[in-house]
Every structure is written in structure tokens, then in C-alpha cells.
Design a protein around this motif. Structure first.
Motif, PDB file in Angstrom:
ATOM      1  N   ASP A 135       0.884  -1.124  -0.115  1.00  0.00           N
ATOM      2  CA  ASP A 135      -0.111   0.040   0.047  1.00  0.00           C
ATOM      3  C   ASP A 135       0.760   1.289  -0.127  1.00  0.00           C
ATOM      4  OD1 ASP A 135      -2.491  -1.392   0.160  1.00  0.00           O
ATOM      5  OD2 ASP A 135      -2.351  -1.839   2.145  1.00  0.00           O
ATOM      6  N   PRO A 136       0.773   2.004  -0.932  1.00  0.00           N
ATOM      7  CA  PRO A 136       1.770   3.222  -0.978  1.00  0.00           C
ATOM      8  C   PRO A 136       1.309   4.102  -0.028  1.00  0.00           C
ATOM      9  CG  PRO A 136       0.102   3.383  -2.827  1.00  0.00           C
ATOM     10  CD  PRO A 136      -0.118   2.035  -2.001  1.00  0.00           C
ATOM     11  N   ASP A 137       2.391   4.902   0.641  1.00  0.00           N
ATOM     12  CA  ASP A 137       2.148   6.182   1.241  1.00  0.00           C
ATOM     13  C   ASP A 137       1.924   7.248   0.476  1.00  0.00           C
ATOM     14  OD1 ASP A 137       2.494   5.085   3.977  1.00  0.00           O
ATOM     15  OD2 ASP A 137       4.517   4.717   3.492  1.00  0.00           O
ATOM     16  N   VAL A 138       2.636   7.325  -0.823  1.00  0.00           N
ATOM     17  CA  VAL A 138       2.610   8.581  -1.714  1.00  0.00           C
ATOM     18  C   VAL A 138       2.290   7.890  -2.982  1.00  0.00           C
ATOM     19  CG1 VAL A 138       3.685  10.771  -2.683  1.00  0.00           C
ATOM     20  CG2 VAL A 138       3.767   9.968  -0.015  1.00  0.00           C
ATOM     21  N   LYS A 185      -0.695  15.751   4.182  1.00  0.00           N
ATOM     22  CA  LYS A 185      -1.754  14.873   3.881  1.00  0.00           C
ATOM     23  C   LYS A 185      -2.652  15.680   2.597  1.00  0.00           C
ATOM     24  CE  LYS A 185      -1.022  11.666   6.950  1.00  0.00           C
ATOM     25  NZ  LYS A 185      -0.300  10.417   6.572  1.00  0.00           N
ATOM     26  N   ARG A 186      -2.095  16.125   1.772  1.00  0.00           N
ATOM     27  CA  ARG A 186      -2.747  16.947   0.542  1.00  0.00           C
ATOM     28  C   ARG A 186      -1.768  16.770  -0.628  1.00  0.00           C
ATOM     29  NH1 ARG A 186      -1.563  21.572   4.129  1.00  0.00           N
ATOM     30  NH2 ARG A 186       0.038  23.051   2.695  1.00  0.00           N
ATOM     31  N   PRO A 187      -2.390  16.704  -1.781  1.00  0.00           N
ATOM     32  CA  PRO A 187      -1.614  16.726  -2.767  1.00  0.00           C
ATOM     33  C   PRO A 187      -0.686  17.835  -3.204  1.00  0.00           C
ATOM     34  CG  PRO A 187      -3.802  17.140  -3.475  1.00  0.00           C
ATOM     35  CD  PRO A 187      -3.916  16.922  -1.976  1.00  0.00           C
ATOM     36  N   ASN A 188       0.385  17.728  -4.019  1.00  0.00           N
ATOM     37  CA  ASN A 188       0.898  18.748  -4.425  1.00  0.00           C
ATOM     38  C   ASN A 188       1.474  18.627  -5.560  1.00  0.00           C
ATOM     39  OD1 ASN A 188       2.298  21.357  -4.127  1.00  0.00           O
ATOM     40  ND2 ASN A 188       4.285  20.311  -3.701  1.00  0.00           N
ATOM     41  N   ASN A 212      -1.349  11.828  -1.422  1.00  0.00           N
ATOM     42  CA  ASN A 212      -1.351  11.037  -0.423  1.00  0.00           C
ATOM     43  C   ASN A 212      -1.998   9.537  -0.800  1.00  0.00           C
ATOM     44  OD1 ASN A 212      -2.804   9.883   2.161  1.00  0.00           O
ATOM     45  ND2 ASN A 212      -1.147  11.162   2.961  1.00  0.00           N
ATOM     46  N   GLY A 213      -1.245   8.509  -0.524  1.00  0.00           N
ATOM     47  CA  GLY A 213      -1.650   7.162  -0.902  1.00  0.00           C
ATOM     48  C   GLY A 213      -3.039   6.758  -0.560  1.00  0.00           C
TER      49      GLY A 213
END
Length: 226
Positions: A135-138, A185-188, A212-213
Motif C-alpha cells: 500500500d503506497p504512502d504516496v 496529507k494533501r496533494p502537491n 497521499n496514498g
């Protein structure tokens, strides 16, 4: 992924690639806290290269893990939690000496603002999202600006709001695309850096999106609905 109705990473990755027309795979990144948590069966990379190069290798199909010993760029390794930042990176002196900043103060202020993961990780695992055994974290996606725009539209599809792109043109695939999404905890969305464009073959017309994964399933559902 558990909070959303998706049927595994293979289907999820295929939906992203088909919907956006990606040439390369989304990359699953896992931050490994303890040696015994290294995903079983994944080989250690057999060369010493930069984190950004590792992301590029995974986008093209490779699965592996790396410890700090295999990370050639120590600034990148410190951003993703594998080590303390070298003193000259931490103070900004390195970037100032490269004439990236007009003063040591501006370099230091920038380095203070760059997202970083606490230096406690034992390893980082990388894999194409469609074949990831963990399971990916990112999740990191190398895209063109139109594809990044479509991803931004999916990010605000459910809850609305704005996508905030946070970058400074340094430590892009490490700090901007991995450490930022992981810690905040948010995309960039980031435009790359001299290192990633010079060493990892990030093209002039490519940008990088980190997510975030845990939210990737919801993102794909939104992308599918648009």
C-alpha cells in the motif's frame, strides 16, 4: 484505499493511465520505518542513484527498495526521512554556493520552508502502481501540464476548494512530491528542479504530481466521474 470502492491497484492505475493518457506509470512510494517492514520479495536496488532517478525507474516498470546507502543525493535522502540533512544543505550554504540565491539568508529561509520527513525511515520502496506489492504512502505521477490540470479538477471534484502548488524549484521529486503530500496529507504539484531535470530525465514539458496514498482511490473515482 479502504475508504473507497476500487478493485485494487492494477485497475486503479489503468484508470489513471487511460483517463489521462499517461505514457508512464504512476509510482507507488512506501516509507519503511523498520527493516522488518520492507515488503517481502522486493529486491534492493543494485546501484547508487538519486531518489528522482528511482522514481523515474519505477515509472518505467522497476520495483525495488533503497536505503540511505543507495541514495546518491543526500539532500533528497534527508527530505524523505532517511537521514539528517547535511549541514550545508540545512543552512542553505550549498544552494547559495551554486548561486541559486542572492544571499545565505534567502537560501536558509527557503530550506526552512521545504517539507521534510523526520529522519527515522529505514528504507524507501518504489513500484509501478499497477504492480505494487504494498500500500503506497504516496503516489507520484509524471505528467504534462494538461494532465496535471485534469488531476487538479479531480482533486476538487468532491469537496471543492483549491489545489495549492508549493515549490521552489529545488528538491522537487523528494520534498515537493513525497515529503509534502506525506506530512501535510494533501496533494502537491511541482515543476521539477535542476537535479531531476538534469539527472532523472524529467522533460521540459513535464510536471510532477504527488498525492497521499490513502486518498488515491477517491481521486480515481473523481477522475472517472469527470
Amino acid at each position: 484505499m479502504a475508504s473507497c470502492d476500487v478493485d485494487g491497484y492494477k485497475e486503479l492505475s489503468q484508470k489513471i493511465k487511460d483517463k489521462l493518457g499517461l505514457e508512464k506509470s504512476p509510482v507507488a512510494v512506501k516509507l519503511v520505518l523498520k527493516e522488518e517492514d520492507i515488503p517481502e520479495g522486493i529486491p534492493k536496488i543494485d546501484e547508487t542513484i538519486r531518489h528522482c532517478e528511482m522514481v523515474q525507474k519505477a515509472a518505467q516498470g522497476a520495483t525495488f527498495y533503497a536505503t540511505v546507502a543507495e541514495q546518491k543525493c543526500k539532500g533528497g535522502a534527508s527530505a524523505i526521512g532517511l537521514m539528517e540533512a547535511p549541514e550545508k544543505v540545512k543552512t542553505g550554504e550549498m544552494y547559495h554556493s551554486l548561486k541559486r540565491f542572492s544571499s545565505l539568508g534567502s537560501a536558509k529561509r527557503t530550506m526552512d520552508a521545504i517539507p521534510k520527513i523526520d529522519p527515522i525511515m529505514r528504507a524507501i520502496a518504489y513500484a509501478p502502481l499497477e504492480t505494487t506489492p504494498f500500500d503506497p504512502d504516496v503516489v507520484v505521477i509524471i505528467a504534462n501540464p494538461k494532465q496535471a490540470m485534469e488531476m487538479a479538477q479531480a482533486m476538487v471534484y468532491t469537496l471543492g476548494g483549491r489545489v495549492e502548488a508549493d515549490f521552489a524549484g529545488i528538491q522537487s521529486l523528494c520534498a515537493d512530491a513525497v515529503a509534502g503530500p506525506y506530512t501535510r496529507k494533501r496533494p502537491n504539484i511541482t515543476l521539477g528542479c535542476s537535479g531531476s531535470r538534469g539527472y532523472a530525465d524529467i522533460k521540459p514539458d513535464e510536471v510532477i504530481v504527488g498525492m497521499n496514498g490513502e486518498n488515491i482511490g477517491c481521486f480515481v473515482n473523481a477522475l472517472d466521474a469527470l
